[in-house]
Design a protein around this motif. Sequence first.
Motif, PDB file in Angstrom:
ATOM      1  N   GLN A   3     -42.015 -25.906 -39.487  1.00  0.00           N
ATOM      2  CA  GLN A   3     -40.819 -25.704 -38.680  1.00  0.00           C
ATOM      3  C   GLN A   3     -40.797 -24.261 -38.205  1.00  0.00           C
ATOM      4  OE1 GLN A   3     -37.107 -26.474 -40.677  1.00  0.00           O
ATOM      5  NE2 GLN A   3     -35.935 -26.530 -38.789  1.00  0.00           N
ATOM      6  N   VAL A   5     -38.339 -21.415 -36.208  1.00  0.00           N
ATOM      7  CA  VAL A   5     -36.962 -21.135 -35.820  1.00  0.00           C
ATOM      8  C   VAL A   5     -36.919 -19.776 -35.139  1.00  0.00           C
ATOM      9  CG1 VAL A   5     -34.597 -20.795 -36.595  1.00  0.00           C
ATOM     10  CG2 VAL A   5     -36.039 -22.510 -37.707  1.00  0.00           C
ATOM     11  N   GLU A   6     -36.456 -19.774 -33.887  1.00  0.00           N
ATOM     12  CA  GLU A   6     -36.317 -18.524 -33.153  1.00  0.00           C
ATOM     13  C   GLU A   6     -34.921 -17.943 -33.343  1.00  0.00           C
ATOM     14  OE1 GLU A   6     -38.699 -21.325 -30.324  1.00  0.00           O
ATOM     15  OE2 GLU A   6     -36.960 -21.456 -31.654  1.00  0.00           O
ATOM     16  N   CYS A  22     -39.438 -15.165 -34.798  1.00  0.00           N
ATOM     17  CA  CYS A  22     -39.861 -16.557 -35.001  1.00  0.00           C
ATOM     18  C   CYS A  22     -40.256 -16.682 -36.464  1.00  0.00           C
ATOM     19  CB  CYS A  22     -41.030 -16.887 -34.089  1.00  0.00           C
ATOM     20  SG  CYS A  22     -41.779 -18.507 -34.384  1.00  0.00           S
ATOM     21  N   TYR A  95     -39.352 -19.530 -26.292  1.00  0.00           N
ATOM     22  CA  TYR A  95     -39.815 -20.414 -27.351  1.00  0.00           C
ATOM     23  C   TYR A  95     -40.983 -19.782 -28.091  1.00  0.00           C
ATOM     24  CZ  TYR A  95     -37.417 -24.006 -24.572  1.00  0.00           C
ATOM     25  OH  TYR A  95     -36.500 -24.743 -23.853  1.00  0.00           O
ATOM     26  N   SER A 116     -47.022 -26.986 -32.164  1.00  0.00           N
ATOM     27  CA  SER A 116     -45.702 -26.957 -32.793  1.00  0.00           C
ATOM     28  C   SER A 116     -44.824 -25.947 -32.070  1.00  0.00           C
ATOM     29  CB  SER A 116     -45.808 -26.571 -34.269  1.00  0.00           C
ATOM     30  OG  SER A 116     -46.577 -27.521 -34.964  1.00  0.00           O
ATOM     31  N   TRP A 117     -43.541 -26.321 -31.919  1.00  0.00           N
ATOM     32  CA  TRP A 117     -42.621 -25.511 -31.134  1.00  0.00           C
ATOM     33  C   TRP A 117     -41.289 -25.341 -31.839  1.00  0.00           C
ATOM     34  CZ3 TRP A 117     -43.775 -23.472 -26.281  1.00  0.00           C
ATOM     35  CH2 TRP A 117     -45.017 -23.862 -25.749  1.00  0.00           C
ATOM     36  N   GLY A 118     -40.661 -24.189 -31.574  1.00  0.00           N
ATOM     37  CA  GLY A 118     -39.289 -23.990 -32.007  1.00  0.00           C
ATOM     38  C   GLY A 118     -38.330 -24.566 -30.978  1.00  0.00           C
ATOM     39  N   GLN A 119     -37.042 -24.399 -31.247  1.00  0.00           N
ATOM     40  CA  GLN A 119     -36.023 -24.984 -30.389  1.00  0.00           C
ATOM     41  C   GLN A 119     -35.638 -24.073 -29.228  1.00  0.00           C
ATOM     42  OE1 GLN A 119     -35.355 -23.309 -33.080  1.00  0.00           O
ATOM     43  NE2 GLN A 119     -33.657 -21.977 -32.526  1.00  0.00           N
ATOM     44  N   GLY A 120     -36.046 -22.818 -29.279  1.00  0.00           N
ATOM     45  CA  GLY A 120     -35.785 -21.868 -28.208  1.00  0.00           C
ATOM     46  C   GLY A 120     -34.565 -21.016 -28.450  1.00  0.00           C
ATOM     47  N   THR A 121     -34.567 -19.846 -27.840  1.00  0.00           N
ATOM     48  CA  THR A 121     -33.420 -18.946 -27.891  1.00  0.00           C
ATOM     49  C   THR A 121     -33.200 -18.379 -26.491  1.00  0.00           C
ATOM     50  OG1 THR A 121     -32.435 -17.040 -29.045  1.00  0.00           O
ATOM     51  CG2 THR A 121     -34.802 -16.924 -28.586  1.00  0.00           C
TER      52      THR A 121
END
Length: 127
Positions: A3, A5-6, A22, A95, A116-121
């Motif tokens: 997982q 998280v940004e 991140c 991201y 794999s990617w975070g949800q973005g900020t």
Amino acid sequence: QLQLVESGGGLVQPGGSLRLSCTASGISLDNYAIAWFRQAPGKDREGVSCITNRNGQTYYADSVKGRFTISRDNAKDTVHLQMNNLNLRNTAVYYCASDPNTFSGESWWSPYNFTSWGQGTQVTVSS
């Protein structure tokens, strides 16, 4: 389970600075290449910067060279993106992405190479 998280996005005036982070869980970050991408409304997702997993090689988009700095803190499983002298064109959702492969200057910039990617900020540069 991996997982990302940004954090650190926000509203800043032109010429200002922000530091994005991140943070990874479920993996040992030093085994992964980490990249930052951004996507502005109506535009494609584009590579901003990348730090590799083997020797810490860093890559930057031409538009951010000299203003952005990517770094990693393996002890905290965190990668930072220090963004200085921001301008209106830097407004986008940012991201972070990871992949266990090692990338070169010819391949890091493509979002299709990251699994794999975070949800973005959100980063908004506005006066």
